[in-house]
Design a protein around this motif. Sequence first.
Motif, PDB file in Angstrom:
ATOM      1  N   GLU A  15      58.892  50.126  60.097  1.00  0.00           N
ATOM      2  CA  GLU A  15      60.294  49.487  59.254  1.00  0.00           C
ATOM      3  C   GLU A  15      60.334  48.177  59.842  1.00  0.00           C
ATOM      4  O   GLU A  15      60.833  46.886  59.664  1.00  0.00           O
TER       5      GLU A  15
ATOM      6  N   TYR B  87      59.407  46.953  62.186  1.00  0.00           N
ATOM      7  CA  TYR B  87      58.956  45.271  62.945  1.00  0.00           C
ATOM      8  C   TYR B  87      58.075  44.697  61.440  1.00  0.00           C
ATOM      9  O   TYR B  87      58.192  43.273  61.186  1.00  0.00           O
ATOM     10  N   ASN B  88      58.195  45.391  60.605  1.00  0.00           N
ATOM     11  CA  ASN B  88      57.733  44.533  59.045  1.00  0.00           C
ATOM     12  C   ASN B  88      59.389  43.888  58.325  1.00  0.00           C
ATOM     13  O   ASN B  88      58.442  42.588  57.946  1.00  0.00           O
ATOM     14  N   ASP B  89      59.944  43.917  58.799  1.00  0.00           N
ATOM     15  CA  ASP B  89      60.908  43.719  58.341  1.00  0.00           C
ATOM     16  C   ASP B  89      61.025  41.893  59.035  1.00  0.00           C
ATOM     17  O   ASP B  89      61.538  40.523  58.916  1.00  0.00           O
TER      18      ASP B  89
ATOM     19  N   SER C 118      58.732  39.448  58.113  1.00  0.00           N
ATOM     20  CA  SER C 118      57.994  39.073  56.939  1.00  0.00           C
ATOM     21  C   SER C 118      58.100  37.656  57.596  1.00  0.00           C
ATOM     22  O   SER C 118      57.016  37.348  56.251  1.00  0.00           O
TER      23      SER C 118
ATOM     24  N   THR D 275      51.523  42.347  58.261  1.00  0.00           N
ATOM     25  CA  THR D 275      51.780  44.020  58.900  1.00  0.00           C
ATOM     26  C   THR D 275      50.535  44.960  58.653  1.00  0.00           C
ATOM     27  O   THR D 275      50.440  44.445  56.333  1.00  0.00           O
TER      28      THR D 275
ATOM     29  N   LYS E 272      49.432  47.330  55.889  1.00  0.00           N
ATOM     30  CA  LYS E 272      49.743  48.578  54.628  1.00  0.00           C
ATOM     31  C   LYS E 272      49.064  49.769  54.705  1.00  0.00           C
ATOM     32  O   LYS E 272      48.535  50.323  54.802  1.00  0.00           O
TER      33      LYS E 272
ATOM     34  N   TYR F 147      50.902  50.480  65.829  1.00  0.00           N
ATOM     35  CA  TYR F 147      50.920  49.421  64.205  1.00  0.00           C
ATOM     36  C   TYR F 147      50.979  48.168  65.073  1.00  0.00           C
ATOM     37  O   TYR F 147      50.575  47.406  66.454  1.00  0.00           O
TER      38      TYR F 147
END
Length: 389
Positions: free
Chosen positions: A276, A278-280, A283, A289, A291, A303
């Motif tokens: 999460e 990393y996703n943030d 972005s 990132t 899915k 990841y």
Amino acid sequence: MKNKIPYGRQEVVQADIDAVTKVLRSDFLTQGDVVPQFEIAISDKCNARYGIAVNSATSALHIACLALGVQKGDEVWTSPNSFVASANCAIYCGANVDFVDIDLETYNISIKKLREKLASAAIIGKLPKVVIPVHFSGQSCDMFEIYQLSKQYGFKILEDASHGIGGSYMGKKIGSCEFSDITVFSFHPVKIITTGEGGMAVTNDENLNHSMRLFRSHGISSSKEEMFSRPNSEIWNYQQICLGFNYRMTDIQAALGLSQLNRIDEIVKTRNALAEKYNDMFSSLNIVTPKIELSCHSSFHLYVIQLCFEKIKATQREIFDRLHKAGIMVNLHYIPIYLQPYYSSLGFNRGYCENAEYYYSRTLSIPIYPGLTQAQQTRVIDEITKAIK
Ligand SMILES: *Cc1c(COP(=O)(O)O)cnc(C)c1O
């Protein structure tokens, strides 16, 4: 030189060491009662009826193929975006391997491609006996769809969940075999929980369970019903009734696995929290990132970032090198299996699965494991940000 941060790493705590030590001081280093305990614990955890512990996921895939009756001349299909073992297991049985291209959003087998390939195979009479979906990075394939197709075309399903223990699909644990015949887990140190080397096959089918147990241990049986031609009154009596292997897991390994299993929920939670973050952080960068489908809870074994080379000036190789120089030991999962020299020698050519090749040319697996500290993750993010500038 800064410390290197690997893409994956085991986490071994004092309780694990104590559990292993206890076995080392006991009477049985192998063929004791810890292996059966581990089998029960894993099968309970993922809601499967039976668990068969072996010395690697590769062995588990092999005995699973044998139990499913894979033999010379059979067709077995898997994903090109996997470790070579997902395909090799079928070759061990003398079968022909073929590959179903991947979906570019989940990086798992594409249901659309599978459906098309089955339709053409049906016409030429080359339908697969077994399909081996691989739950890439810990996210389940769309098993309901694959199951429906298996009913239509009459193939068996062997899930390669080497990445996937601790994940779920449609609210069911990966390994519940709700939509498959057998599921296989790996306990290699980079995977979710480890036994050093090790693996397990789980199934709900009593016959498959029985047959995998035979193949795991030389094909030797000591059950009265199976033995023939010698008096079964002899208590030391056992017979080899088929050709099996020594694929057994030791009790030392099982003790480590059992102890690690106590922390699996925590481990998967930590991996998801890292993902999460990393996703943030990615972005706003030129990075795609992972899915995750609504039906899935991923164990986040890997990841994977997809680099948008339309907007990034550097090449994949340059970014890989920059990160390695900075001590961020990114990796690439996977080179499409059929591009390996051995598979090329079987006749597969470049271009065979265009999505898998496109994926391979744009992605990197970046560090994710329970022991990755906040400071280390920040360093990974900073170095990636720099490397793609
Ligand atoms: C690691 C892995 C295997 C092999 O596991 P071993 O336990 O090392 O034999 C098989 N398939 C996939 C997808 C894997 O990642």
